[in-house]
Design a protein around this motif. Sequence first.
Motif, PDB file in Angstrom:
ATOM      1  N   LEU A 271      -0.132  11.328  -3.566  1.00  0.00           N
ATOM      2  CA  LEU A 271      -0.299  10.144  -2.863  1.00  0.00           C
ATOM      3  C   LEU A 271      -0.272  10.562  -1.236  1.00  0.00           C
ATOM      4  O   LEU A 271       0.715  10.672  -0.737  1.00  0.00           O
ATOM      5  N   ARG A 272      -1.595  10.774  -0.781  1.00  0.00           N
ATOM      6  CA  ARG A 272      -1.559  11.357   0.502  1.00  0.00           C
ATOM      7  C   ARG A 272      -0.571  10.515   1.513  1.00  0.00           C
ATOM      8  O   ARG A 272       0.501  11.300   2.286  1.00  0.00           O
ATOM      9  N   VAL A 290      -2.318   3.022  -0.264  1.00  0.00           N
ATOM     10  CA  VAL A 290      -2.227   4.358   0.174  1.00  0.00           C
ATOM     11  C   VAL A 290      -3.532   4.832   1.237  1.00  0.00           C
ATOM     12  O   VAL A 290      -4.543   4.337   1.101  1.00  0.00           O
ATOM     13  N   ASN A 291      -3.136   5.545   2.409  1.00  0.00           N
ATOM     14  CA  ASN A 291      -4.267   6.122   3.293  1.00  0.00           C
ATOM     15  C   ASN A 291      -4.702   7.348   2.819  1.00  0.00           C
ATOM     16  O   ASN A 291      -4.135   8.471   2.547  1.00  0.00           O
ATOM     17  N   GLU A 292      -5.850   7.560   2.401  1.00  0.00           N
ATOM     18  CA  GLU A 292      -6.572   8.884   2.024  1.00  0.00           C
ATOM     19  C   GLU A 292      -6.782   9.782   3.229  1.00  0.00           C
ATOM     20  O   GLU A 292      -6.738   9.587   4.610  1.00  0.00           O
ATOM     21  N   TYR A 304      -6.724   3.003  -0.662  1.00  0.00           N
ATOM     22  CA  TYR A 304      -6.600   2.244  -1.899  1.00  0.00           C
ATOM     23  C   TYR A 304      -5.542   1.496  -2.042  1.00  0.00           C
ATOM     24  O   TYR A 304      -4.369   1.791  -1.595  1.00  0.00           O
ATOM     25  N   LEU A 305      -5.609   0.606  -2.958  1.00  0.00           N
ATOM     26  CA  LEU A 305      -4.419  -0.099  -3.590  1.00  0.00           C
ATOM     27  C   LEU A 305      -4.348   0.106  -5.227  1.00  0.00           C
ATOM     28  O   LEU A 305      -5.387   0.282  -5.925  1.00  0.00           O
ATOM     29  N   THR A 306      -3.013   0.595  -5.760  1.00  0.00           N
ATOM     30  CA  THR A 306      -2.962   1.101  -6.920  1.00  0.00           C
ATOM     31  C   THR A 306      -1.599   0.766  -7.897  1.00  0.00           C
ATOM     32  O   THR A 306      -0.556   0.852  -7.011  1.00  0.00           O
ATOM     33  N   PHE A 307      -1.669   0.644  -8.924  1.00  0.00           N
ATOM     34  CA  PHE A 307      -0.618   0.621  -9.797  1.00  0.00           C
ATOM     35  C   PHE A 307       0.186   2.213  -9.721  1.00  0.00           C
ATOM     36  O   PHE A 307      -0.759   3.186  -9.826  1.00  0.00           O
ATOM     37  N   VAL A 308       1.421   2.047  -9.572  1.00  0.00           N
ATOM     38  CA  VAL A 308       2.217   3.368  -9.606  1.00  0.00           C
ATOM     39  C   VAL A 308       2.692   3.757 -10.833  1.00  0.00           C
ATOM     40  O   VAL A 308       3.623   3.184 -11.287  1.00  0.00           O
ATOM     41  N   ALA A 351      -6.921   2.052   6.766  1.00  0.00           N
ATOM     42  CA  ALA A 351      -5.496   2.297   6.994  1.00  0.00           C
ATOM     43  C   ALA A 351      -4.596   1.191   6.583  1.00  0.00           C
ATOM     44  O   ALA A 351      -4.043   0.491   7.328  1.00  0.00           O
ATOM     45  N   PRO A 352      -4.439   1.007   5.190  1.00  0.00           N
ATOM     46  CA  PRO A 352      -3.834  -0.218   4.599  1.00  0.00           C
ATOM     47  C   PRO A 352      -2.174   0.234   4.973  1.00  0.00           C
ATOM     48  O   PRO A 352      -1.649   1.318   4.588  1.00  0.00           O
ATOM     49  N   LEU A 353      -1.357  -0.494   5.324  1.00  0.00           N
ATOM     50  CA  LEU A 353      -0.071  -0.503   5.594  1.00  0.00           C
ATOM     51  C   LEU A 353       1.042  -1.554   4.803  1.00  0.00           C
ATOM     52  O   LEU A 353       1.376  -1.092   3.660  1.00  0.00           O
ATOM     53  N   GLY A 354       0.902  -2.817   5.107  1.00  0.00           N
ATOM     54  CA  GLY A 354       1.731  -3.671   4.649  1.00  0.00           C
ATOM     55  C   GLY A 354       1.114  -4.108   3.348  1.00  0.00           C
ATOM     56  O   GLY A 354      -0.214  -4.301   3.257  1.00  0.00           O
ATOM     57  N   LEU A 355       2.011  -4.439   2.435  1.00  0.00           N
ATOM     58  CA  LEU A 355       1.407  -5.023   0.973  1.00  0.00           C
ATOM     59  C   LEU A 355       2.411  -5.977   0.715  1.00  0.00           C
ATOM     60  O   LEU A 355       3.943  -6.000   0.500  1.00  0.00           O
ATOM     61  N   GLN A 356       2.258  -7.137   0.380  1.00  0.00           N
ATOM     62  CA  GLN A 356       2.855  -8.312   0.011  1.00  0.00           C
ATOM     63  C   GLN A 356       2.173  -9.378  -1.151  1.00  0.00           C
ATOM     64  O   GLN A 356       1.032  -9.847  -0.952  1.00  0.00           O
ATOM     65  N   PHE A 357       2.939  -9.256  -2.232  1.00  0.00           N
ATOM     66  CA  PHE A 357       2.159 -10.036  -3.434  1.00  0.00           C
ATOM     67  C   PHE A 357       2.485 -11.421  -3.072  1.00  0.00           C
ATOM     68  O   PHE A 357       3.325 -11.753  -2.430  1.00  0.00           O
ATOM     69  N   ALA A 358       1.464 -12.248  -3.713  1.00  0.00           N
ATOM     70  CA  ALA A 358       1.514 -13.600  -3.325  1.00  0.00           C
ATOM     71  C   ALA A 358       2.400 -14.479  -4.030  1.00  0.00           C
ATOM     72  O   ALA A 358       2.789 -15.792  -3.907  1.00  0.00           O
ATOM     73  N   ASN A 359       3.326 -14.083  -4.798  1.00  0.00           N
ATOM     74  CA  ASN A 359       4.569 -14.665  -5.509  1.00  0.00           C
ATOM     75  C   ASN A 359       5.578 -15.094  -4.660  1.00  0.00           C
ATOM     76  O   ASN A 359       5.876 -14.504  -3.844  1.00  0.00           O
TER      77      ASN A 359
END
Length: 452
Positions: A271-272, A290-292, A304-308, A351-359
Motif C-alpha cells: 500500500l504505497r 491510498v495514494n498511488e 483508491y478506497l479498499t477493504f484491508v 490524494a485521498p487523506l481523511g476517511l470517515q464512515f457515515a455511521n
Amino acid sequence: MAIFSPPGFAMFGRILRPLIFLVVVVAAILAIIYFLTQRTNAGLDVNAVTGAKPKLETSLEQIPTIGIATPVDWGNARPTPAAGLAVQPFAAGLQHPRWLYTLPNGDVLVAEANSPPRKVSGIADRVMGWLLGRAGAGVPSANRITLLRDANGDGVAEYRSVLLTGLNSPTGMALIGTTLYVANTDAVVAYPYETGQTKITAKPEKIVGLPGGGNHWARNLLASPDGRLLYVTVGSSSNIAENGIEKEDRRAAIWEVYPANKTFRIYASGLRNPNGLGWEPNSKSLWTVVNERDMLGGDAPPDYLTFVDFGGFYGWPYSYWGGYPDKRVEARPDLLEYTRRPDYALGPHTAPLGLQFANGANLGPRFANGAFIALHGSWNRRPLSGYKVVYVPFDTKGFPLKGTPPVDVLGGFLDGQDHTRGRPAGLALDKTGALLVADDVGNRIWRVSAGR
C-alpha cells in the motif's frame, strides 16, 4: 604586440563568469518549471477513472507534469456544500490543521502538523521544496495537538487549549480508556488522559518505533473496536522504491500494534501511502484510502478506497490496480497471483487523506450508509483533480455500491485552475453527527451539517 589588461579587469572577469553561469542555471530551471506547469497530461475525465472498473491509460513521464494550485485567502467565502447541506467555520486561525479526532465528551482534537525538515541534496529537492511552498505545504510543523470545544452547541468552537506540544509531525490520535495514543512520524506514543482534561504535561511513553524519513511522513492510527489493538499506516519513503527496496523495510504497509506488550506485526502491505482508516459498520471490516504512484501520466493509476485484508498484498511497487505491472520496476511475476485488487478507484492523483464512515452521521438519508473521503488534491496533473470531499455509497453487505459514482459533499476549494482557497485533509464527526473537515491550507476546520 601585447595587449595591456588591467588587474582589476581580470578580477572582474573571474567574478562575472560564475554569476553568468548562475543566471543561466536559474533561467533554465525557471524555463523547465514553466514548461511543466503549462503542459496538459490528462486525456480522461476524472470520473472515468473512478469506481470498481476505472479506465486505465498510462503515459510514462520522465519528468512529472506540475499542476500546483497556489493558495489564496478564503476571505468571507466558504466551500460549497451538496444540496440539502450547510457549511460554516468550526474553528479558524490554526496552523496547518491536518487531522481530527472527536473525544467521547464531544471535544475535538486537531493535530497541527506538517512534514518534518527534509535533507536537501540537489536541484530536484530544491525544486520540490519550492513546489511544496507554492502549494501551501511548506510551512514548518507546529508539532502540537489542540483541543477545541463547542460548549454552547452553536457549531463553533469558542474554546481552545493546546493539549500537547513537543511532538514530531503527529497525525493519528485514539483514546482507549484513560490512555491517549498519538502517532508521530517516527513512533506511536501514549499519555494518561481523563476526559475533559485540556492540557497534558505528562511525559510520553513510547509504544513502538516507526520508520521515518523520506516521503510520506503522516502516520494515522485507529483503535480496534475492543480497544486491544491499534492499526497504524506507514507510507513508503519513495515513489516506486527507486532508492532500493531495502529502504522500504516495514513501509508501504498497515501495522497491527499490541500496546500492552509493545509489539507489532505487518497486517497488510503493498500500500504505497495509506492514510485514512475506518471500520465499516455493516461488515465490521477495516478499510483505508491510498495514494498511488506518480509519473505514469495524468490518467493513471487511480488512488483508491479498499477493504484491508489481513496478510493482503496490494501491489506496490511492482504493480498497480490488482496486477498491472509497473515496467519501471524489476518484475515480480511470483507476486502477481497474490496481489489484491482495490475495491474502489477515487480518480488519478486525487490524494485521498481523511476517511470517515457515515455511521453516526446526521446529514440525512442520502448520506447514511457509506464513506466520506477528503481528496486533498493533485500536484502533478493538469487539469487538477481532487480538492473536495466526496461520499461513496455502500450496500448493506459492506461494499461500495456497484456502478455508483462518488457524490460531491463539499466543493468550492478551487478558484479556477491555478488557485485554491484550501485543501481538505482529516475528517471526523462531531457530537451532533455533523461532518468536520480539516482544511490544512486554509488553516481552519469546516463543519458540514444538515441544511434547513
